[in-house]
Design a protein around this motif. Structure first.
Motif, PDB file in Angstrom:
ATOM      1  N   ASP A 178       0.857  -1.198   0.000  1.00  8.93           N
ATOM      2  CA  ASP A 178       0.000   0.000   0.000  1.00  8.93           C
ATOM      3  C   ASP A 178       0.885   1.238   0.000  1.00  8.93           C
ATOM      4  OD1 ASP A 178      -2.218  -1.541   0.083  1.00  8.93           O
ATOM      5  OD2 ASP A 178      -2.606  -1.307   2.237  1.00  8.93           O
ATOM      6  N   ALA A 179       0.402   2.312  -0.669  1.00  9.63           N
ATOM      7  CA  ALA A 179       1.129   3.596  -0.648  1.00  9.63           C
ATOM      8  C   ALA A 179       0.100   4.717  -0.680  1.00  9.63           C
ATOM      9  CB  ALA A 179       2.066   3.701  -1.840  1.00  9.63           C
ATOM     10  N   LEU A 180       0.471   5.839  -0.069  1.00 14.30           N
ATOM     11  CA  LEU A 180      -0.414   7.007  -0.079  1.00 14.30           C
ATOM     12  C   LEU A 180       0.041   7.970  -1.154  1.00 14.30           C
ATOM     13  CD1 LEU A 180      -0.883   7.819   3.721  1.00 14.30           C
ATOM     14  CD2 LEU A 180      -2.491   6.696   2.195  1.00 14.30           C
ATOM     15  N   HIS A 181      -0.896   8.461  -1.956  1.00  9.46           N
ATOM     16  CA  HIS A 181      -0.596   9.448  -2.996  1.00  9.46           C
ATOM     17  C   HIS A 181       0.044  10.683  -2.347  1.00  9.46           C
ATOM     18  CE1 HIS A 181      -1.169  11.826  -6.645  1.00  9.46           C
ATOM     19  NE2 HIS A 181      -1.636  12.792  -5.869  1.00  9.46           N
ATOM     20  N   GLY A 182       1.217  11.075  -2.887  1.00  5.37           N
ATOM     21  CA  GLY A 182       1.893  12.266  -2.348  1.00  5.37           C
ATOM     22  C   GLY A 182       2.870  11.970  -1.233  1.00  5.37           C
ATOM     23  N   ARG A 183       2.909  10.722  -0.732  1.00  3.12           N
ATOM     24  CA  ARG A 183       3.841  10.367   0.348  1.00  3.12           C
ATOM     25  C   ARG A 183       5.022   9.563  -0.226  1.00  3.12           C
ATOM     26  NH1 ARG A 183       1.218  10.337   5.395  1.00  3.12           N
ATOM     27  NH2 ARG A 183      -0.250  12.096   5.407  1.00  3.12           N
ATOM     28  N   SER A 184       6.077   9.392   0.595  1.00  8.31           N
ATOM     29  CA  SER A 184       7.275   8.688   0.118  1.00  8.31           C
ATOM     30  C   SER A 184       7.083   7.167   0.207  1.00  8.31           C
ATOM     31  CB  SER A 184       8.486   9.114   0.943  1.00  8.31           C
ATOM     32  OG  SER A 184       8.282   8.745   2.295  1.00  8.31           O
ATOM     33  N   ALA A 185       7.908   6.436  -0.583  1.00 14.02           N
ATOM     34  CA  ALA A 185       7.878   4.964  -0.569  1.00 14.02           C
ATOM     35  C   ALA A 185       9.229   4.471  -1.089  1.00 14.02           C
ATOM     36  CB  ALA A 185       6.740   4.436  -1.427  1.00 14.02           C
ATOM     37  N   ILE A 186       9.496   3.184  -0.888  1.00 18.50           N
ATOM     38  CA  ILE A 186      10.763   2.596  -1.365  1.00 18.50           C
ATOM     39  C   ILE A 186      10.510   1.158  -1.815  1.00 18.50           C
ATOM     40  CG2 ILE A 186      11.499   1.827   0.943  1.00 18.50           C
ATOM     41  CD1 ILE A 186      14.361   2.664   0.128  1.00 18.50           C
ATOM     42  N   LEU A 187      11.134   0.754  -2.951  1.00 17.20           N
ATOM     43  CA  LEU A 187      11.145  -0.632  -3.402  1.00 17.20           C
ATOM     44  C   LEU A 187      12.587  -1.107  -3.287  1.00 17.20           C
ATOM     45  CD1 LEU A 187       8.847  -0.460  -6.585  1.00 17.20           C
ATOM     46  CD2 LEU A 187       8.261  -1.402  -4.337  1.00 17.20           C
ATOM     47  N   ARG A 188      12.802  -2.225  -2.550  1.00 17.12           N
ATOM     48  CA  ARG A 188      14.165  -2.683  -2.258  1.00 17.12           C
ATOM     49  C   ARG A 188      14.575  -3.806  -3.216  1.00 17.12           C
ATOM     50  NH1 ARG A 188      15.774  -0.199   2.257  1.00 17.12           N
ATOM     51  NH2 ARG A 188      14.161   0.522   3.715  1.00 17.12           N
ATOM     52  N   CYS A 189      15.886  -3.819  -3.541  1.00 16.52           N
ATOM     53  CA  CYS A 189      16.439  -4.873  -4.403  1.00 16.52           C
ATOM     54  C   CYS A 189      17.903  -5.038  -4.017  1.00 16.52           C
ATOM     55  CB  CYS A 189      16.310  -4.462  -5.874  1.00 16.52           C
ATOM     56  SG  CYS A 189      17.002  -5.692  -7.015  1.00 16.52           S
ATOM     57  N   GLU A 190      18.257  -6.248  -3.449  1.00 14.81           N
ATOM     58  CA  GLU A 190      19.647  -6.487  -3.048  1.00 14.81           C
ATOM     59  C   GLU A 190      20.038  -7.905  -3.451  1.00 14.81           C
ATOM     60  OE1 GLU A 190      20.267  -5.588   1.096  1.00 14.81           O
ATOM     61  OE2 GLU A 190      19.180  -3.663   0.935  1.00 14.81           O
ATOM     62  N   VAL A 191      21.351  -8.101  -3.789  1.00  9.47           N
ATOM     63  CA  VAL A 191      21.848  -9.437  -4.172  1.00  9.47           C
ATOM     64  C   VAL A 191      22.931  -9.875  -3.185  1.00  9.47           C
ATOM     65  CG1 VAL A 191      21.323  -9.140  -6.613  1.00  9.47           C
ATOM     66  CG2 VAL A 191      23.573  -8.491  -5.761  1.00  9.47           C
ATOM     67  N   GLU A 192      23.218 -11.216  -3.210  1.00 13.28           N
ATOM     68  CA  GLU A 192      24.160 -11.787  -2.245  1.00 13.28           C
ATOM     69  C   GLU A 192      25.584 -11.305  -2.510  1.00 13.28           C
ATOM     70  OE1 GLU A 192      24.719 -16.169  -2.101  1.00 13.28           O
ATOM     71  OE2 GLU A 192      23.679 -15.972  -0.173  1.00 13.28           O
ATOM     72  N   GLU A 193      26.010 -11.275  -3.789  1.00 19.16           N
ATOM     73  CA  GLU A 193      27.366 -10.834  -4.161  1.00 19.16           C
ATOM     74  C   GLU A 193      27.236  -9.604  -5.063  1.00 19.16           C
ATOM     75  OE1 GLU A 193      30.243 -12.005  -3.223  1.00 19.16           O
ATOM     76  OE2 GLU A 193      29.529 -13.727  -2.066  1.00 19.16           O
ATOM     77  N   PRO A 194      27.228  -8.366  -4.480  1.00 28.36           N
ATOM     78  CA  PRO A 194      26.955  -7.185  -5.311  1.00 28.36           C
ATOM     79  C   PRO A 194      28.158  -6.701  -6.121  1.00 28.36           C
ATOM     80  CG  PRO A 194      27.173  -6.559  -2.997  1.00 28.36           C
ATOM     81  CD  PRO A 194      27.330  -8.044  -3.050  1.00 28.36           C
ATOM     82  N   VAL A 195      29.360  -7.310  -5.936  1.00 31.36           N
ATOM     83  CA  VAL A 195      30.546  -6.865  -6.680  1.00 31.36           C
ATOM     84  C   VAL A 195      30.329  -7.103  -8.175  1.00 31.36           C
ATOM     85  CG1 VAL A 195      33.054  -7.108  -6.919  1.00 31.36           C
ATOM     86  CG2 VAL A 195      31.972  -7.442  -4.692  1.00 31.36           C
ATOM     87  N   ASP A 196      30.624  -6.044  -8.980  1.00 27.09           N
ATOM     88  CA  ASP A 196      30.498  -6.084 -10.445  1.00 27.09           C
ATOM     89  C   ASP A 196      29.055  -6.286 -10.917  1.00 27.09           C
ATOM     90  OD1 ASP A 196      33.281  -5.818 -10.726  1.00 27.09           O
ATOM     91  OD2 ASP A 196      33.551  -7.996 -10.472  1.00 27.09           O
TER      92      ASP A 196
END
Length: 575
Positions: A16-34
């Protein structure tokens, strides 16, 4: 080597998100090098903007927008060395919003087509997700559901007036509430149905304020087809022309009144009992009676609060307020000086009820009068303004030579518009009047009996509320010629012994000291004197007698002290 497989440790998820308010979608991997990250919306790469941007590997929303941020978001992770690519599952926002809108006439097609008894439908254009609940208002009052003359549809967001009449006239608006918030409509709808059989106000009675025993006339007229009937009420009691008889036993408190054929009401000789609320009521063939109210008040004005004199500092800005006394109608206030009104502009001017000095000078000192007036009369109150200036010197303190044991004077003469207060300090400590010091009205310091230790620094401070000046004087004490200490008048000398008799003195100049025999005869050969010390080398019985010590200097002359010397034989016993 083994190729590293991209493995997501955090993936975006639908939320859920409110119109006009902040939000974040997260994306992370196990080995982020390269590993490089890219975000897609509905399969299209997202460009960074101020509102929506990639922060690290996450997608940040400064303010979610229900139109721009609809659809599916996906995070793509790409290994720059191996070219391997992995994608997360899709995630989307359930965006909650509420948005204001207008009240619109849905039926009939135009305002011109609205007639008495026609059906009128208004629609509320406030919308939102989740769907809000609506409330209708007329002239600020909520319209409850389930009323015989109108119906409300939450589904259609409409208000239906089944058979509109002038009783329904007013300003219509709607408000809506949901989990997101509460808003009310803009551009509201005013319904104004004219039915000739309803009474319409042609002349509206005005509130009146009159003086005691004056007459008051309320004008009131209605129009309708057929012509309306009209009546007057005073404090909710009907007024008839019979009530002009002051001896009418039915209503002894009813004012002396006359109702004219044109609807006007005359009250003669207004007293306190005549004051209150008068209602003019028009009755038509149809519709509610139209009630117009007007108030009758007696003019009055109370006394003004007195001023206490004001001391204002010269060369500064000042404001003096004059509170209007209580009165009906509210009294008008103005300031005068020498029977002339203070202007509204200039160095000295009036601003609302305030007397304003942009910079005050000595010439502004004097009496000002605040006037307050209304229909009941005029009141006034005088204000005395004293302008305080910084003192100026008439005679400053100056370095002085004062004679010991005599009175000494240090002057500190100053002048100002207000009598200055003078304070004297001796070595930085304030002098309080006592047996040694007196401070006269004009500021002069008198030292009643000057002592040697009075020779020091003196400061005089002359002050008014506007400021102060100070002056310094160093005192030099002119010592008198005196013995220090005076010789003992009777002294014993032991026979056949060596004896000395001392005599010392001080003065403005170091005095010369001599010893003589009081009878004028010369000192014997075994007696000598040097620097004030009379020395007997071997006391004989003939040394008894009176001796005189003479101390002298050229500016002060001489002083004498006589000493009687007695020769004594001391008997000693040998055991």
């Amino acid at each position: 080597g083994t190729r590293a497989t991209i493995f997501f440790t955090k993936e975006p998820y639908s939320q859920d998100a409110l119109h006009g308010r902040s939000a974040i979608l997260r994306c992370e991997v196990e080995e982020p090098v390269d590993v490089e990250f890219e975000w897609l919306q509905n399969g299209i790469p997202i460009q960074n903007t101020e509102q929506r941007f990639k922060e690290g590997s996450n997608l940040q929303f400064a303010a979610v927008n229900r139109h721009r941020d609809a659809g599916d978001f996906q995070c793509v992770a790409r290994n720059l060395l191996t070219g391997e690519e992995a994608r997360t599952a899709n995630a989307s926002f359930n965006i909650k919003w509420i948005e204001t809108g207008s009240v619109v006439l849905k039926q009939p097609a135009s305002v011109a087509e609205i007639q008495p008894s026609s059906t009128v439908v208004l629609r509320c254009h406030i919308d939102g997700h989740p769907r809000p609940t609506w409330q209708w208002f007329r002239d600020g009052t909520p319209l409850p559901d389930g009323h015989s003359t109108y119906s409300v549809s939450n589904k259609e967001r409409t208000l239906t007036l089944q058979s509109a009449s002038p009783d329904d006239n007013g300003l219509y608006y709607c408000c809506a509430r949901s989990a997101v918030g509460f808003v009310c409509s803009q551009n509201n709808f005013t319904l104004n149905i004219i039915d000739e059989s309803f009474p319409q106000a042609v002349i509206v009675p005005q509130d009146l304020i009159v003086t005691k025993n004056e007459e008051a006339m309320f004008d009131c007229q209605f129009a309708a087809v057929p012509p309306p009937t009209q009546e007057w009420l005073f404090e909710d009691s009907p007024i008839t022309n019979r009530s002009k008889c002051p001896l009418n036993p039915a209503s002894p408190h009813m004012p002396r009144t006359t109702v004219f054929a044109n609807g006007s009401l005359l009250i003669t000789q207004v007293r306190a009992r005549s004051t209150g609320v008068y209602k003019c009521i028009g009755h038509g063939q149809r519709g509610k009676a139209l009630v117009l109210k007007a108030t009758l008040q007696l003019a009055e004005i109370e006394e003004m609060a007195p001023f206490s004199p004001k001391v204002l500092t010269a060369n500064q800005g000042h404001r003096v307020a004059c509170a209007a006394p209580r009165g009906v109608p509210t009294p008008h206030v103005w300031w005068e000086r020498n029977q002339k009104r203070i202007p509204t502009a200039g160095r000295v001017h009036q601003e609302a009820e305030q007397l304003v000095f942009t910079t005050i000078t000595e010439t502004d000192a004097g009496t000002y009068t605040c006037h307050a007036a209304n229909k009941a009369g005029e009141k006034k109150q005088e204000l005395s303004i004293i302008v305080a200036t910084v003192p100026k010197w008439v005679e400053m303190p100056k370095d002085s030579q004062l004679e010991e044991s005599k009175p000494g004077y240090l002057h500190c003469l100053s002048k100002a518009s207000l009598k200055p207060t003078v304070t004297w300090y001796r070595n930085g400590v304030s002098i309080s009047e006592d047996s040694r010091f007196e401070i006269s009205e004009n500021g002069t310091l008198r030292i009643n009996n000057v002592e040697v230790y009075d020779g020091t620094m003196y400061k005089c401070v002359s002050s008014t509320p506007a400021g102060s000046i100070e002056g310094y004087a160093r005192v030099h004490v002119l010592e008198k010629l005196k013995f220090t200490p005076p010789p003992q008048p009777l002294q014993c000398m032991e026979f056949d012994k060596e004896v000395t008799v001392s005599c010392s003195a001080t003065g403005r100049e170091k005095p010369t000291i001599q010893w003589t025999k009081t009878d004028g005869s010369s000192l014997p050969s075994h007696v000598s004197h040097n620097a004030g010390v009379l020395s007997f080398h071997k006391v004989s019985r003939s040394d008894s007698g009176n001796y005189t010590c003479i101390a002298s200097n050229s500016p002060q002359g001489e002083i004498r002290a006589t000493v009687q010397l007695v020769v004594a034989v001391y008997v000693t016993f040998k055991l």
